[in-house]
Design a protein around this motif. Structure first.
Motif, PDB file in Angstrom:
ATOM      1  N   ASN A  51       2.233 -24.191  -8.600  1.00  0.00           N
ATOM      2  CA  ASN A  51       1.505 -23.013  -7.854  1.00  0.00           C
ATOM      3  C   ASN A  51       2.359 -21.797  -7.998  1.00  0.00           C
ATOM      4  O   ASN A  51       3.559 -21.886  -7.422  1.00  0.00           O
ATOM      5  CB  ASN A  51       0.824 -23.326  -6.588  1.00  0.00           C
ATOM      6  CG  ASN A  51       0.125 -22.347  -6.010  1.00  0.00           C
ATOM      7  OD1 ASN A  51       0.223 -21.205  -5.675  1.00  0.00           O
ATOM      8  ND2 ASN A  51      -1.314 -22.676  -5.566  1.00  0.00           N
ATOM      9  N   THR A  53       2.556 -19.453  -6.066  1.00  0.00           N
ATOM     10  CA  THR A  53       3.051 -18.908  -4.898  1.00  0.00           C
ATOM     11  C   THR A  53       4.391 -19.546  -4.479  1.00  0.00           C
ATOM     12  O   THR A  53       4.948 -18.836  -3.479  1.00  0.00           O
ATOM     13  CB  THR A  53       2.020 -19.147  -3.687  1.00  0.00           C
ATOM     14  OG1 THR A  53       1.834 -20.547  -3.562  1.00  0.00           O
ATOM     15  CG2 THR A  53       0.530 -18.628  -4.046  1.00  0.00           C
ATOM     16  N   GLN A  92      -3.752 -16.952  -2.603  1.00  0.00           N
ATOM     17  CA  GLN A  92      -3.471 -17.089  -4.175  1.00  0.00           C
ATOM     18  C   GLN A  92      -3.358 -15.951  -4.972  1.00  0.00           C
ATOM     19  O   GLN A  92      -2.528 -15.913  -5.969  1.00  0.00           O
ATOM     20  CB  GLN A  92      -4.741 -17.965  -4.635  1.00  0.00           C
ATOM     21  CG  GLN A  92      -4.848 -19.456  -3.753  1.00  0.00           C
ATOM     22  CD  GLN A  92      -3.498 -20.239  -3.812  1.00  0.00           C
ATOM     23  OE1 GLN A  92      -2.986 -20.525  -4.772  1.00  0.00           O
ATOM     24  NE2 GLN A  92      -2.950 -20.645  -2.724  1.00  0.00           N
TER      25      GLN A  92
END
Length: 318
Positions: A51, A53, A92
């Protein structure tokens, strides 16, 4: 040298990876597979399961590759659901973009093509949207995409980052039978799934202020969209100047009910769709001019509506 495609295991991202390969350009994919598919990524394309992030891990992962540019698609993409999950959407899409830009700066990567959205316009009160149409998003998703554009533009002013943002409309069809749209919210996969299971497809709202009461949208073929990304990345890498934003639109509107008619024609299945309540965050009409993208990015609608429907039906049933 390679191009990083965030969200490259998704429906659109995977088509972009294939388009880069056809253009003789290497790519690397980063995707957390929250909505993408590992099998969409070719075996010879490096894949990072992550991910975006997670800035530290993303920075560490990029250290292994010689990345010269980024095409950024990763994010939470469902406008209607974003109304119910605004914090997740911002985390996100906004935090993810900031994280990516940090990782890019750490490695001196100075080129990005950003996947934006027509959702930044909300429900414009004009017949044809241009890049100069005021932005007025009506969902956290649309807002997060607009903020993403702002963040990238601010980073460009601060660091000289080369960039452009491509505002997508309704992306449909398939460029190859093994890549399909598996979204639980998008119109085409919902219709295909319903027909495949012997159910009546649903129309979400038939009381909009449009000619037949259903939403009017600007449908573009995913392979045409992918090609625009290739050209944008190539031009930025060559040092050419691009506009900060481009609409990838057809200039023509098609209603949801018209789509249903095209589906019946392409599949040979005679059906009457079921009309249900509207979904939150869905504007009544949004159609855009693609003239600026045609001028600068070789953008063109190379597929008819029937070709879009037929290719989606064939891929969705694989």
């Amino acid at each position: 040298m390679a191009i990083l495609v965030t969200g490259g295991a998704g429906y659109i991202g995977a088509h972009i990876v294939r388009a880069f390969d056809e253009a003789g350009l290497d790519s690397v994919v980063v995707d957390d597979l929250s909505s993408g598919h590992r099998e969409f990524v070719p075996d010879d394309v490096p894949f990072i399961d992550l991910n975006i992030t997670r800035t530290k891990k993303l920075t560490e992962a990029l250290r292994r590759y010689d990345i010269e540019a980024v095409v950024h698609l990763a994010g939470f993409k469902y406008a209607g659901v974003s109304v119910e999950r605004p914090l997740h959407t911002y985390q996100q899409n906004v935090q993810g973009t900031v994280s990516l830009l940090r990782a890019m700066a750490e490695h001196g990567i100075g080129t990005i093509v950003f996947s934006s959205s027509a959702a930044v316009y909300g429900t414009p009160d004009i017949a044809l949207v241009t890049e100069d149409t005021p932005t007025a998003p009506e969902s956290p998703y649309g807002e997060s995409k607009l903020v993403g554009e702002w963040i990238i533009a601010d980073q460009a002013r601060a660091t000289g980052l080369r960039h452009t943002s491509l505002r997508y409309f309704n992306v449909v069809g398939s460029g190859t039978p093994d890549l399909y749209d598996s979204s639980p919210h998008n119109l085409f996969p919902l219709v295909i799934r319903a027909l495949s299971e012997g159910h009546r497809p649903k129309i979400f709202g038939a009381d909009y202020p449009t000619p037949d009461g259903t939403c009017v949208r600007d449908y573009v073929h995913v392979a045409d969209l992918a090609q625009a990304h290739v050209v944008a990345a190539q031009k930025l890498l060559a040092g050419e100047s691009l506009e900060p934003v481009y609409n990838l639109g057809s200039g023509d509107g098609v209603s949801v009910r018209q789509i249903m008619t095209a589906v019946a024609r392409a599949t040979g299945i005679d059906f009457e769709p079921q009309v249900v309540d509207r979904r939150p965050g869905d504007p009544a009409r949004i159609v855009a001019s693609g003239e600026r993208a045609a001028r600068d990015l070789q953008w063109a609608m190379r597929h008819t509506l029937d070709e879009m429907v037929t290719s989606a039906w064939q891929a969705g049933r694989e």
